[in-house]
Design an enzyme around this catalytic site. Structure first.
Site, PDB file in Angstrom:
ATOM      1  CG  ASP A  49       2.846   4.742  -1.591  1.00 32.98           C
ATOM      2  OD1 ASP A  49       3.376   5.154  -0.288  1.00 32.98           O
ATOM      3  OD2 ASP A  49       1.613   3.413  -1.842  1.00 32.98           O
ATOM      4  CE1 TYR A  54      -1.073  -1.719  -1.502  1.00 31.87           C
ATOM      5  CE2 TYR A  54       0.007  -0.331  -2.881  1.00 31.87           C
ATOM      6  CZ  TYR A  54      -0.753  -0.150  -1.644  1.00 31.87           C
ATOM      7  OH  TYR A  54      -0.943   0.686  -0.904  1.00 31.87           O
ATOM      8  CE  LYS A  83       2.570   1.832   1.784  1.00 31.04           C
ATOM      9  NZ  LYS A  83       2.030   2.212  -0.082  1.00 31.04           N
ATOM     10  CG  HIS A 116       1.158  -2.546   4.196  1.00 34.38           C
ATOM     11  ND1 HIS A 116       1.100  -2.940   2.670  1.00 34.38           N
ATOM     12  CD2 HIS A 116      -0.067  -1.453   3.777  1.00 34.38           C
ATOM     13  CE1 HIS A 116       0.113  -2.245   1.795  1.00 34.38           C
ATOM     14  NE2 HIS A 116      -0.729  -1.105   3.075  1.00 34.38           N
TER      15      HIS A 116
HETATM   16  P1  NAD Z   1      -7.201   7.565  -3.494  1.00 36.93           P
HETATM   17  O1  NAD Z   1      -8.441   8.190  -2.398  1.00 36.93           O
HETATM   18  O2  NAD Z   1      -6.430   7.805  -3.611  1.00 36.93           O
HETATM   19  O3  NAD Z   1      -8.270   7.730  -4.858  1.00 36.93           O
HETATM   20  C1  NAD Z   1      -8.052   6.696  -6.451  1.00 36.93           C
HETATM   21  C2  NAD Z   1      -9.820   6.646  -6.998  1.00 36.93           C
HETATM   22  O4  NAD Z   1      -9.678   7.900  -7.226  1.00 36.93           O
HETATM   23  C3  NAD Z   1      -9.077   5.958  -8.126  1.00 36.93           C
HETATM   24  O5  NAD Z   1      -8.855   4.895  -8.292  1.00 36.93           O
HETATM   25  C4  NAD Z   1     -10.263   7.014  -9.221  1.00 36.93           C
HETATM   26  O6  NAD Z   1     -11.069   5.916  -9.482  1.00 36.93           O
HETATM   27  C5  NAD Z   1     -10.102   7.955  -8.806  1.00 36.93           C
HETATM   28  N1  NAD Z   1     -10.064   9.012  -9.402  1.00 36.93           N
HETATM   29  C6  NAD Z   1      -8.406   9.853  -8.826  1.00 36.93           C
HETATM   30  N2  NAD Z   1      -8.254  11.195  -9.468  1.00 36.93           N
HETATM   31  C7  NAD Z   1      -9.502  11.182 -10.293  1.00 36.93           C
HETATM   32  C8  NAD Z   1      -9.349  12.377 -10.537  1.00 36.93           C
HETATM   33  N3  NAD Z   1      -9.167  13.699 -10.926  1.00 36.93           N
HETATM   34  N4  NAD Z   1     -10.997  12.199 -10.788  1.00 36.93           N
HETATM   35  C9  NAD Z   1     -11.674  11.667 -10.649  1.00 36.93           C
HETATM   36  N5  NAD Z   1     -11.745  10.306  -9.694  1.00 36.93           N
HETATM   37  C10 NAD Z   1     -10.371  10.133  -9.869  1.00 36.93           C
HETATM   38  O7  NAD Z   1      -7.424   6.191  -2.901  1.00 36.93           O
HETATM   39  P2  NAD Z   1      -6.052   4.893  -3.248  1.00 36.93           P
HETATM   40  O8  NAD Z   1      -5.362   4.258  -4.024  1.00 36.93           O
HETATM   41  O9  NAD Z   1      -6.938   3.678  -1.815  1.00 36.93           O
HETATM   42  O10 NAD Z   1      -5.248   5.409  -2.336  1.00 36.93           O
HETATM   43  C11 NAD Z   1      -3.661   6.246  -2.720  1.00 36.93           C
HETATM   44  C12 NAD Z   1      -2.941   5.761  -2.580  1.00 36.93           C
HETATM   45  O11 NAD Z   1      -2.183   4.778  -0.802  1.00 36.93           O
HETATM   46  C13 NAD Z   1      -2.799   3.842  -2.915  1.00 36.93           C
HETATM   47  O12 NAD Z   1      -2.732   3.916  -4.344  1.00 36.93           O
HETATM   48  C14 NAD Z   1      -1.580   3.125  -2.112  1.00 36.93           C
HETATM   49  O13 NAD Z   1      -0.456   3.587  -3.161  1.00 36.93           O
HETATM   50  C15 NAD Z   1      -1.829   4.287  -0.632  1.00 36.93           C
HETATM   51  N6  NAD Z   1      -2.571   3.504   0.733  1.00 36.93           N
HETATM   52  C16 NAD Z   1      -1.912   2.844   1.075  1.00 36.93           C
HETATM   53  C17 NAD Z   1      -3.052   2.234   1.929  1.00 36.93           C
HETATM   54  C18 NAD Z   1      -2.321   1.726   2.655  1.00 36.93           C
HETATM   55  O14 NAD Z   1      -2.523   0.360   4.483  1.00 36.93           O
HETATM   56  N7  NAD Z   1      -1.011   1.759   3.958  1.00 36.93           N
HETATM   57  C19 NAD Z   1      -4.348   1.705   1.773  1.00 36.93           C
HETATM   58  C20 NAD Z   1      -5.338   2.598   0.844  1.00 36.93           C
HETATM   59  C21 NAD Z   1      -3.688   3.035   0.118  1.00 36.93           C
END
Ligand code: NAD
Length: 280
Positions: A49, A54, A83, A116
């Site tokens: 994704d 990004y 997106k 988005h």
């Molecule tokens: P997330 O909830 O996936 O958290 C990611 C963070 O959690 C990482 O940077 C890391 O620090 C930590 N982490 C991940 N796995 C771990 C583990 N096993 N142990 C310890 N820490 C860990 O947050 P995100 O990245 O904001 O969301 C996931 C994805 O969703 C994004 O990468 C993106 O692709 C998407 N997203 C979309 C929107 C939107 O508006 N559509 C907004 C934000 C994110």
């Protein structure tokens, strides 16, 4: 219930989307995102994704192409989401934004392309552009992100194509019951962003003991909870060991009681922006 990392859900247009994928928000363009995507595909992930905003679509595309080669996969076995960013919304600008994403990814097609955010006064025109590229066969599925029920109702008044997916902030403190229910009634698949609360829940004091019963980490419990809620999930990590850890959730099932305990943590609490009140 999905029982392996490559299991898919059939979207409302018949396209199969993996239940589990890698998010790459804030993964740096270049070696960071390339290494993360390749590690994920090596570990069995099939869905990535990204988004224009990004700034890492080129790296994602390069990693996908290299990983296909290195792992003997075909393009059809992988699922790439991108997106259109808010500043590009509107009909002509979205058509151009789609072409830009396709060019940066350097793939023959995109699997899923999302609006988005529901930019007021614009998202319907944006949607018309997505319908056009979808009808032209340049994208296998189109959907939305950060849409509340009222945005979906409004969109569906004029839409020719029902969105396949709505990607929203979703985690134990923001379980989105109304959006989830509405999407289920309309055949729109809900997808979780920030499933780990952007890292806030990886040491949660209620989720941790639940995980200990199954020999699983809090992150694994939460991601399994997503799937058992019927929600596609895309946790982000650029660390190979965590990429592997996060996907190791297909060998256990949370009990009804544990599902309820996690569900009870909901506080309608957002860490990200409010789709009814954002200014970007
Ligand atoms: P997330 O909830 O996936 O958290 C990611 C963070 O959690 C990482 O940077 C890391 O620090 C930590 N982490 C991940 N796995 C771990 C583990 N096993 N142990 C310890 N820490 C860990 O947050 P995100 O990245 O904001 O969301 C996931 C994805 O969703 C994004 O990468 C993106 O692709 C998407 N997203 C979309 C929107 C939107 O508006 N559509 C907004 C934000 C994110």
């Amino acid at each position: 219930m999905p029982n392996n990392l490559q299991d898919t859900v059939t979207l409302n247009n018949g396209v199969n989307m993996p239940w589990f994928g890698l998010g790459v928000y804030k993964a740096k363009e270049g070696s960071e995102v390339i290494d993360a995507v390749k590690a994920a595909i090596r570990a069995g992930y099939r869905s990535i994704d990204t988004a224009a905003v990004y700034g890492n679509e080129e790296g994602v595309g390069q990693a996908v192409r290299e990983a296909m080669e290195e792992n003997g996969l075909t393009r059809e076995q992988l699922f790439v989401t991108s997106k259109v960013w808010n500043s590009e919304q509107g009909y002509e600008t979205t058509l151009q934004a789609f072409e830009n994403s396709l060019k940066k990814l350097d793939l023959d097609y995109i699997d899923l392309f999302l609006v988005h955010w529901p930019v007021k006064g614009k998202y319907k025109e944006t949607w018309r552009a997505l319908e056009k590229v979808y009808k032209e066969g340049k994208v296998r599925a189109i959907g939305v992100s950060n849409f509340q029920v009222h945005h979906l109702e409004d969109l569906l008044e004029d839409a020719e194509v029902v969105p396949t997916v709505n990607q929203v902030e979703f985690h134990p403190q923001l379980a989105q019951p109304e959006v989830l229910k509405y999407c289920q009634t309309k055949g729109i698949q809900l997808e979780a962003w920030a499933p780990l609360g952007q890292g806030r829940f990886v040491d949660h004091d209620i989720i941790k003991p639940i995980g200990e019963k199954y020999g699983k980490t809090p992150a694994q419990v939460i991601l399994r909870w997503d799937l058992q809620m019927g929600v596609v999930t895309i946790p982000k990590s650029v660390t190979e060991s965590r990429i592997i850890e996060n996907a190791d959730i297909f060998d256990f099932e949370l009990s009804g009681e544990d599902m309820q305990e996690i569900g009870a943590l909901n506080q309608n609490k957002r860490f990200g922006s409010d789709p009814d009140n954002f200014n970007f």
